[in-house]
Design an enzyme around this catalytic site. Sequence first.
Site, mmCIF file in Angstrom:
data_model
loop_
_atom_site.group_PDB
_atom_site.id
_atom_site.type_symbol
_atom_site.label_atom_id
_atom_site.label_comp_id
_atom_site.label_asym_id
_atom_site.label_seq_id
_atom_site.Cartn_x
_atom_site.Cartn_y
_atom_site.Cartn_z
ATOM 1 N N HIS A 132 -4.129 6.963 6.566
ATOM 2 C CA HIS A 132 -5.430 6.347 6.266
ATOM 3 C C HIS A 132 -5.210 4.946 5.733
ATOM 4 C CE1 HIS A 132 -4.332 8.027 2.339
ATOM 5 N NE2 HIS A 132 -5.347 7.430 1.750
ATOM 6 N N HIS A 184 -5.925 3.214 2.936
ATOM 7 C CA HIS A 184 -5.757 2.756 1.554
ATOM 8 C C HIS A 184 -4.455 1.972 1.374
ATOM 9 C CE1 HIS A 184 -8.768 5.932 -0.115
ATOM 10 N NE2 HIS A 184 -9.365 4.824 0.267
ATOM 11 N N ASP A 216 -2.149 1.820 -0.803
ATOM 12 C CA ASP A 216 -0.886 2.475 -1.173
ATOM 13 C C ASP A 216 -0.330 3.333 -0.023
ATOM 14 O OD1 ASP A 216 -3.152 4.158 -1.731
ATOM 15 O OD2 ASP A 216 -1.878 5.492 -2.902
ATOM 16 N N HIS A 217 -0.973 3.232 1.146
ATOM 17 C CA HIS A 217 -0.479 3.919 2.351
ATOM 18 C C HIS A 217 -0.175 2.943 3.492
ATOM 19 C CE1 HIS A 217 -1.356 8.031 0.829
ATOM 20 N NE2 HIS A 217 -2.117 7.309 0.032
ATOM 21 N N HIS A 256 -11.476 12.335 2.280
ATOM 22 C CA HIS A 256 -10.971 11.298 1.372
ATOM 23 C C HIS A 256 -11.370 9.921 1.917
ATOM 24 C CE1 HIS A 256 -8.195 9.371 -1.408
ATOM 25 N NE2 HIS A 256 -7.543 8.805 -0.417
ATOM 26 N N ASP A 264 -3.645 12.056 1.845
ATOM 27 C CA ASP A 264 -4.421 12.350 0.637
ATOM 28 C C ASP A 264 -5.517 13.371 0.923
ATOM 29 O OD1 ASP A 264 -2.822 10.475 -0.561
ATOM 30 O OD2 ASP A 264 -4.409 9.020 -0.950
ATOM 31 N N HIS A 305 1.030 12.422 -2.768
ATOM 32 C CA HIS A 305 1.109 12.117 -4.210
ATOM 33 C C HIS A 305 1.620 13.327 -4.985
ATOM 34 C CE1 HIS A 305 -1.194 8.265 -4.346
ATOM 35 N NE2 HIS A 305 -1.826 8.766 -3.295
HETATM 36 ZN ZN LIG Z 1 -5.933 7.373 -0.368
#
Ligand SMILES: [Zn+2]
Length: 243
Positions: free
Chosen positions: A58, A60, A62-63, A116, A135, A173
């Site tokens: 996805h 985001h 941090d990905h 998410h 996530d 995570h």
């Molecule tokens: Zn995320």
Amino acid sequence: MAQDLIIDMFPCLQDNYGFLIHNPATGSTATVDTPEAEKIAARCRARGWTLTHIWNTHHHWDHTGGNIPLLSEFDVDIIGPERDKKRIPGMTQGVEEGDRFYFGDHVVEVIETPGHTIGHIAFYIPSAGAAFVGDTIFVAGCGRLFEGSPEDMFGSLAKLVGLPDDTKLYCAHEYTLSNGYFAVTVEPENSDLADYMAKARKLREDGQPTVPTTVAQEKKINPFVRAVSAEELGKRRAAKDNF
Ligand SMILES: [Zn+2]
């Protein structure tokens, strides 16, 4: 007969995990998401692997934050959700529900798991008995509903726990203890959950990851998987947001 894939998991950022998947038969190496470019690159160098693919779950940061930085060192194909092609830096191939692609002689199946985010996908490799779930599902938890509805997440979790019981779920995570403390308030009588939490606390005290989990385990301990309706899942998710 296909050679087994090698999966290398390592911590990134605050509480993300990085995942490298290496195919010894072809020399290809994929990273699932790019939480930290330098760490991923260093890990490849240390292993003597050349990064060839990025698979994004996805959009985001941090990905996907490492997508472009990794391009300066490696020549990679970037596969991600077609629905998020405008939000994923450098994406070269969009995939959708039910798409399959080859990683050498291993098939990778794409499962859309909205909730998410709207475009969220998981990568399932049947030959490795492994799914990279981003996530969507966490040990004893699920992702926050930033873009999707409880109905979306309910359907997504059902797809993931519809995989074979021994499938390893690689969550992005390390949220297990915080999820577990909440889960215990939802199901105080769940002895599988209590037993698991004792084990998870010990692992974390020893600096060990609790990821991957399995489908069988999440069916026993995860209050979002165990919710009987989207409405119940939604209530539990809202309660966790304020926990
Ligand atoms: Zn995320």
